[in-house]
Motif scaffolding. Structure first.
Motif, PDB file in Angstrom:
ATOM      1  N   PRO A 143       0.840  -1.202   0.000  1.00 34.62           N
ATOM      2  CA  PRO A 143       0.000   0.000   0.000  1.00 34.62           C
ATOM      3  C   PRO A 143       0.872   1.249   0.000  1.00 34.62           C
ATOM      4  O   PRO A 143       1.965   1.258   0.566  1.00 34.62           O
ATOM      5  CB  PRO A 143      -0.799  -0.121   1.301  1.00 34.62           C
ATOM      6  CG  PRO A 143       0.008  -1.008   2.175  1.00 34.62           C
ATOM      7  CD  PRO A 143       0.802  -1.911   1.272  1.00 34.62           C
ATOM      8  N   CYS A 183      -6.137   8.686  -0.718  1.00 36.83           N
ATOM      9  CA  CYS A 183      -6.506   7.304  -0.420  1.00 36.83           C
ATOM     10  C   CYS A 183      -5.238   6.465  -0.284  1.00 36.83           C
ATOM     11  O   CYS A 183      -4.129   6.999  -0.261  1.00 36.83           O
ATOM     12  CB  CYS A 183      -7.407   6.741  -1.512  1.00 36.83           C
ATOM     13  SG  CYS A 183      -6.655   6.748  -3.157  1.00 36.83           S
ATOM     14  N   GLU A 184      -5.398   5.153  -0.210  1.00 34.85           N
ATOM     15  CA  GLU A 184      -4.265   4.252  -0.062  1.00 34.85           C
ATOM     16  C   GLU A 184      -4.348   3.114  -1.086  1.00 34.85           C
ATOM     17  O   GLU A 184      -4.743   1.996  -0.760  1.00 34.85           O
ATOM     18  CB  GLU A 184      -4.217   3.689   1.362  1.00 34.85           C
ATOM     19  CG  GLU A 184      -2.896   3.039   1.692  1.00 34.85           C
ATOM     20  CD  GLU A 184      -2.780   2.705   3.166  1.00 34.85           C
ATOM     21  OE1 GLU A 184      -3.292   1.648   3.570  1.00 34.85           O
ATOM     22  OE2 GLU A 184      -2.163   3.502   3.894  1.00 34.85           O
ATOM     23  N   VAL A 186      -2.798   0.270  -3.812  1.00 41.59           N
ATOM     24  CA  VAL A 186      -1.783  -0.772  -3.663  1.00 41.59           C
ATOM     25  C   VAL A 186      -0.961  -0.830  -4.944  1.00 41.59           C
ATOM     26  O   VAL A 186      -1.522  -0.810  -6.044  1.00 41.59           O
ATOM     27  CB  VAL A 186      -2.447  -2.139  -3.391  1.00 41.59           C
ATOM     28  CG1 VAL A 186      -1.430  -3.265  -3.427  1.00 41.59           C
ATOM     29  CG2 VAL A 186      -3.172  -2.109  -2.051  1.00 41.59           C
ATOM     30  N   SER A 237      -6.691  -0.500  -6.837  1.00 39.01           N
ATOM     31  CA  SER A 237      -7.530   0.010  -5.756  1.00 39.01           C
ATOM     32  C   SER A 237      -7.165  -0.763  -4.479  1.00 39.01           C
ATOM     33  O   SER A 237      -6.564  -1.837  -4.551  1.00 39.01           O
ATOM     34  CB  SER A 237      -9.006  -0.201  -6.098  1.00 39.01           C
ATOM     35  OG  SER A 237      -9.285  -1.577  -6.283  1.00 39.01           O
ATOM     36  N   PRO A 238      -7.501  -0.230  -3.318  1.00 42.11           N
ATOM     37  CA  PRO A 238      -7.134  -0.909  -2.066  1.00 42.11           C
ATOM     38  C   PRO A 238      -7.591  -2.367  -1.995  1.00 42.11           C
ATOM     39  O   PRO A 238      -6.888  -3.216  -1.441  1.00 42.11           O
ATOM     40  CB  PRO A 238      -7.813  -0.064  -0.990  1.00 42.11           C
ATOM     41  CG  PRO A 238      -7.865   1.307  -1.580  1.00 42.11           C
ATOM     42  CD  PRO A 238      -8.140   1.070  -3.050  1.00 42.11           C
TER      43      PRO A 238
END
Length: 147
Positions: A11, A78-79, A81, A102-103
């Motif tokens: 991440p 956001c976080e 990956v 996306s996460p």
């Protein structure tokens, strides 16, 4: 592009100042996210920019090529990956494949490859990877990941 199931998934943080005027991750910041993820991976193995403290003698590496294809924008802080692996490890260079996800991994925001060249610190000419670097990089090799 065929994607291995393994590789490394890390991440990364998207901050407010990474966004453009529309609130989307600026196109130039995707490369930064990939750089951050790969740097974290190597740092956890003991690599450091400072040759005096690095677990690896190869500390001078330059990016020769960076190719990215954008699929879906990232909106807001956001976080996501970064999934990366080694496509190929040559004598003096290595090719990373990567995806920015996306996460939850359901959306591929971008994908591409990055070529690094190992440089001699005295001449800045390409030089072979040390056995230690080669051994650590082989953990990410696509063939090793697939098995």
């Amino acid at each position: 592009m065929t994607i291995p199931q393994g590789g490394c998934h890390l991440p990364v943080q998207v901050h407010f100042d990474d966004l453009d005027a529309m609130g989307l991750l600026h196109n130039s910041r995707y490369a930064l996210l990939v750089e951050r993820a790969i740097s974290v991976y190597w740092a956890e193995l003991g690599w450091n920019f400072d040759p005096a403290v690095s677990a690896f003698q190869d500390v001078f590496m330059a990016v020769r090529e960076f190719k990215i294809t954008y699929h879906a924008p990232i909106a807001g802080a956001c976080e996501p990956v970064v999934h990366f692996w080694m496509e190929r490890l040559g004598r003096t260079s290595g090719v990373y494949g990567f995806r920015v996800l996306s996460p939850d991994g359901s959306v591929v925001h971008a994908e591409g490859h990055r070529v690094n060249v190992n440089l001699d610190p005295a001449t800045f000419r390409p030089t072979p990877f040390s056995p230690e670097t080669r051994q650590a990089a082989e953990l990410l090799l696509r063939e090793a990941v697939a098995s």
